[in-house]
Design a protein around this motif. Sequence first.
Motif, short mmCIF file in Angstrom:
data_model
loop_
_atom_site.label_atom_id
_atom_site.label_comp_id
_atom_site.label_asym_id
_atom_site.label_seq_id
_atom_site.Cartn_x
_atom_site.Cartn_y
_atom_site.Cartn_z
N ARG A 868 0.83 -1.20 0.00
CA ARG A 868 0.00 0.00 0.00
C ARG A 868 0.86 1.26 0.00
NH1 ARG A 868 -2.66 -1.19 4.03
NH2 ARG A 868 -1.56 0.02 5.63
N SER A 869 1.92 1.27 0.81
CA SER A 869 2.80 2.44 0.87
C SER A 869 3.48 2.69 -0.47
CB SER A 869 3.86 2.24 1.97
OG SER A 869 3.26 2.09 3.23
N VAL A 870 3.93 1.62 -1.09
CA VAL A 870 4.61 1.77 -2.39
C VAL A 870 3.66 2.31 -3.44
CG1 VAL A 870 5.66 0.50 -4.28
CG2 VAL A 870 6.40 0.05 -1.94
N LEU A 871 2.48 1.71 -3.56
CA LEU A 871 1.55 2.13 -4.60
C LEU A 871 1.05 3.55 -4.37
CD1 LEU A 871 -0.53 -1.11 -5.19
CD2 LEU A 871 1.31 -0.20 -6.58
N HIS A 872 0.81 3.92 -3.11
CA HIS A 872 0.37 5.28 -2.83
C HIS A 872 1.46 6.29 -3.18
CE1 HIS A 872 -3.10 4.20 0.16
NE2 HIS A 872 -3.23 3.65 -1.05
N ALA A 873 2.71 5.95 -2.84
CA ALA A 873 3.80 6.88 -3.14
C ALA A 873 3.99 7.05 -4.64
CB ALA A 873 5.09 6.38 -2.49
N VAL A 874 3.89 5.95 -5.40
CA VAL A 874 4.05 6.04 -6.85
C VAL A 874 2.86 6.77 -7.49
CG1 VAL A 874 4.29 4.71 -8.98
CG2 VAL A 874 5.49 3.98 -6.92
N ALA A 875 1.65 6.52 -6.98
CA ALA A 875 0.47 7.22 -7.51
C ALA A 875 0.58 8.71 -7.28
CB ALA A 875 -0.79 6.66 -6.85
N LYS A 876 1.11 9.10 -6.15
CA LYS A 876 1.31 10.52 -5.88
C LYS A 876 2.26 11.15 -6.90
CE LYS A 876 3.60 13.55 -2.58
NZ LYS A 876 4.45 13.59 -1.38
N GLN A 877 3.36 10.44 -7.22
CA GLN A 877 4.31 10.96 -8.21
C GLN A 877 3.69 11.05 -9.60
OE1 GLN A 877 7.36 12.12 -7.45
NE2 GLN A 877 6.89 11.67 -5.30
N SER A 878 2.67 10.26 -9.86
CA SER A 878 2.08 10.20 -11.20
C SER A 878 1.27 11.44 -11.55
CB SER A 878 1.17 8.97 -11.32
OG SER A 878 1.92 7.79 -11.11
N THR A 879 0.95 12.28 -10.55
CA THR A 879 0.16 13.47 -10.83
C THR A 879 0.88 14.75 -10.41
OG1 THR A 879 -0.98 13.11 -8.71
CG2 THR A 879 -2.06 12.28 -10.69
N GLU A 880 2.20 14.67 -10.23
CA GLU A 880 2.94 15.86 -9.82
C GLU A 880 3.38 16.68 -11.02
OE1 GLU A 880 5.86 15.33 -6.83
OE2 GLU A 880 4.35 15.08 -5.28
N GLN A 881 4.26 17.65 -10.78
CA GLN A 881 4.50 18.70 -11.77
C GLN A 881 5.32 18.27 -12.98
OE1 GLN A 881 5.53 22.66 -10.09
NE2 GLN A 881 5.54 21.60 -8.14
N ILE A 882 6.40 17.52 -12.78
CA ILE A 882 7.37 17.27 -13.85
C ILE A 882 6.87 16.16 -14.77
CG2 ILE A 882 9.75 16.64 -14.34
CD1 ILE A 882 10.50 17.71 -11.59
N TRP A 933 -5.63 9.57 -14.44
CA TRP A 933 -5.56 9.46 -12.98
C TRP A 933 -6.82 9.99 -12.31
CZ3 TRP A 933 -2.51 6.43 -10.33
CH2 TRP A 933 -1.38 5.93 -10.96
N MET A 934 -7.63 10.76 -13.00
CA MET A 934 -8.93 11.14 -12.45
C MET A 934 -9.81 9.90 -12.27
SD MET A 934 -9.32 14.27 -11.62
CE MET A 934 -7.61 14.20 -11.10
N LYS A 935 -9.67 8.94 -13.19
CA LYS A 935 -10.43 7.69 -13.05
C LYS A 935 -9.93 6.89 -11.86
CE LYS A 935 -11.02 7.50 -18.07
NZ LYS A 935 -10.70 6.74 -19.32
N VAL A 936 -8.61 6.91 -11.63
CA VAL A 936 -8.06 6.20 -10.47
C VAL A 936 -8.52 6.86 -9.18
CG1 VAL A 936 -5.91 5.48 -9.34
CG2 VAL A 936 -6.08 5.44 -11.83
#
Length: 1149
Positions: A868-882, A933-936
């Motif tokens: 859960r920690s890994v997937l949440h951290a990667v999902a967070k990076q998937s919608t950031e700025q760069i 990611w809006m669907k996720v």
Amino acid sequence: MTLEVADECAEKEVDVIGLGCSKESFTEHLEVEKLIEELRTSAQHQTSPTDIRLVERNWQRFAFILDQYQEQPHLIDSHLDGLLTQIINIIREEGLDLEVKHVAFRCLYFISKVRGYKVVARHLPHETADLEPLLNYLENQDPGVQLKWETHYGLLLWLSIVVKIPFHLQRFDTNTSEPIMERILNVCKKYLAGATKAQDMAFYVSAIYLTRPDVKDSYLPGFIKWAHEILTKESAQFKKGVLSTLAGVFKHGQREQMMEHAHDVLRTILTIKFQPSELLIVKKPLVKLTQRIGLIFLKPRVASWRYQRGSRSLAANLQQSQPVEMKTVTSVNDEDDDDYDVPEEIEEVLDEILQALRDKNREVQYSAAKGIGRLTSRLSKNFADQVIESIMELFSLRESDMAWHGGCLSLAELARRGLLLPQRLSSVLPYVEQAMLYDELRGNFSVGSAVRDAACYLCWALARSYDPSLLQPFVHQLAKSLVITTVFDREVNCRRAAASAFQEHVGRQGTFPHGIDILTTCDYFAVGLRKNAYLQLSLFVAQYEEYRPHLVQHLVDRKIVHWDTVIRQLTSQALHQMTFLDPESMKVILSNQILPRCTNPELYLRHGSILASGKVINALCQVAKDHQRRAADEFGDALMESIIQICIDILEERFWRSFGGDQMRVAVCHFIQDLSSGGFPLPDTVVDQCLASADSNVQQSAIRAVTALIGEYFQHQPTEKLTSLLNNFLPEVTSNNQQARVGNALALGSMPRFLLTVSLREVIKQLCTCALITDKTLQWAESRKNALTALSLVCTTVGIAPSSSGGVDQPTLAGIFRTLIDGLEDYTVDSRGDIGAIVRESAMSSIQVVLVLTNTSQPELLDANLIRSVLHAVAKQSTEQIRRTRLLATNVFSSLLYCDPTIPHIQQLEELRSIIPPPPLDISTEKECFDLWMKVMRLDSYRKAVITGLVSSIGSLTESLVKSSSAPFMSYLRQLVAESKLDELNLVTRDILDMFRENLNSVRFMPYIFNFLDHLLSSGCLDSIFKSISLSLLNLIRTEMTSGGKPLKLLISSVDLYCHLLRGDQVTFDKSIIHLLNLLVNRFPRVRKITATKLYETLLTLTDISPSLANHQDEILAILSDTDWDEDVETLKPVKNQLRSLFIPTSSP
């Protein structure tokens, strides 16, 4: 576009125009005619001024169509009369807007640019009635209006054919105006001073006009005197026009009539001293005029002594079943023509033109070369031989590259005209060979590519000009030089020129060894890529014995010492491949030529020799392995001893500590890697110093070298020695030197398994320590990135094996995952920007590697909290700025979803797979990413993680990113409101408030949250539930703003949020007003003014207000707008108190 035409003294060859092009006819002629016709209708059908936009649109389409026929202009010939008639009719039409006529002239110019002005002029109307109106039109134009130059050009082009009418021009004179002959001349003079393309047409018209039989006697002497005055007084651009006109006059005029003026004009141009800045402009027409005067002095004749090849047949040369047919060379007429008088002026003319061959302007050089050819064709054999001697003097080491370039061009022109006699070939070809290798270093660049290109042109001219029997003695020399240039020249234009010349020789001479095979492989397109030419094409050519020794020797003599580092590297790789073709010869070359240069003081030679020797030794070691021989037997005792001694000399000399040290470090590391991978013994002390280099290229080279070295020579060493070796790297991973950390961390991760298992826990511990952020290492993002990458490499090398002493156990694996997840929170910023992004990207890639590896070998070690920690951290990076980080994170997330076998404990796996496709994902736009990611985000387990990433995107300063990220998010919230899904909307707001609470006092994240909330509350998406959350939101904002000093930007952002909170319940309203009133007496004037403005705007739009506030609203607005908020704070405090009493009449503290 030049005004010159080739002399008709030599046989003519018709060039096939447009061969290989796709067009077969002028298919768009109807559309072009319609576009021209619309020029008139666009004016006639408009009651207002002409619709210039429509005209311009038609013009752009017209230009696009005609551009396609630049390569095959003859296709428009059959429609040329019709097009020109349409344009001339528009020009002739009275009352038509001048702008429309100007566009018509633009069309006329474009047609002349595509088809050629001489061809177009022949199709223009040239009736006598056209002369007077055309002249009036020209006289009414202003040459100084440069925007109308196409009009001037078109009128002069038309005049060029009209002035050729076969009637005496005095017949057209009238009593009411000056003579028409003077008017034409005055118009020409006026346009000669221009600085536009119209000047070129002006001197063409002037030359034709002044050589008319009825004009030359009356006006030519006066024009020459006028030209003398211009050349001594006026601007360089004016001088260019006058000189070009004189050159045209001497070109088109009859020799007998020009003789009386030739001497005076020559004296004028030789005595006038032009300024260096003027020569840049007037040099080319000056050379043209000089050669034309020289041709006037010489009788027009065809040199009887010239070489004539006779008939030529490509088909005969390409017959493989029959020997090459030797054409009978036309005998040279050796009659003694020394009695032909050559005027003294010719020596002055030739001297000027020979000097022009040294000019820096390529156009001047080419014009001079053609002048040499024209003049030589009219000289006696002995005089022509002296000219050739003078040209060959240009090929001297004392001369500049410009002289070599001019010499090649002039010899090519002489060869094409048959003026370079066959007996001269033996003395010319050595210079050709030198020119094809000409490369002179000047500072950090070289000159000589133009010389090599011209030398290839000369070889091409030789192939077309001489019989195969005459070039037979030089075939080996020419083939060798052309092949070397084709595959080994640095510049693509030279490689392609050499390939074309080689093809010409194979086709016309038919005597080059293996010519057909080579030219079909090394064609024009294949040599375009330098790497392909060096490593593929050269190897193909080297399979032929006739070429291999010369290719290898050229690399050793010329390219090992080349000034370009990339060329030296490609040279070493090419020598490596050629070693397999002839190992015995390469041993000799290695021993006698390459190895002795490895300690040469010259940097380029030393660097190239070390690279080449390493590659050749590696290839010889592979040859020994293929033949199942020991290296010592393959090399021999003498060569083995020489190689070992060179290794010792390299280490003792320590060249990497002097000038060019980084290059030498790379070379030595490549040398070590090549010898190690080949199994050749060598010392290893140099690698340690390279690992701490600041140059990333050096570090990468050192890592590859140390890995190859240890893997080859330390595999069977005792544990004590391996431990000692490992201890050389472990302290450096956590040292106080950033570069030492960067290099040694990655080197440690690249170590072989037998070394890592000696002290695996200590290795991982040191790497985890290197990946931590401390006050001292905050800015060392590169070292943390390499440490995280090294952790994944170590796990891949040793494997996940809790029950085995040689693998990663469960506690160690847990520590690795903690370190990698912590790396996903690295947001370090320095002057370069978000440098923490490279750490986060490295962490995501490493997490993917370690997680997949663990899932494959030991899936029971993966628990639900970790996944859960890994997937949440990667999902967070998937919608950031760069964007780069988002794309990598999305691919990593997708890879984990579709891992085989399936990773356990992934929440809502099937729903995720229905939303995110398998990797690789190519999300090219920001919209595609955020829509995905809006669907996720609709999935409960990942909502908060996605929102946390969205906060930094929506709250960023990049307008396009804010728009792309906020649009789908706000659309989602509006959809919830429209569908009355208030429970889900409350869950979203709860996650937003929880995220706010968890990041209180975060200096990095808080500005993003404030901007995000401003966008969210401004959108009105939360109006239906806003009052229920307003107090909680206010408490969070107040907690953040009252805990220590805050930056000015955050204070300003808080004003917007407090103003939004005025729409909350009454308690929230009262508390928000108090905070806003406090900001009205803030110590920063800017904060006070912005607060007053924002509060004023909010009160104007506020609808749900209390009756007491409604009674005082006008008074409050007046105070906010009339008060000078730049005044002192003490002065403003009474105003604040007054506002407070008006906002909250019964307020209590």
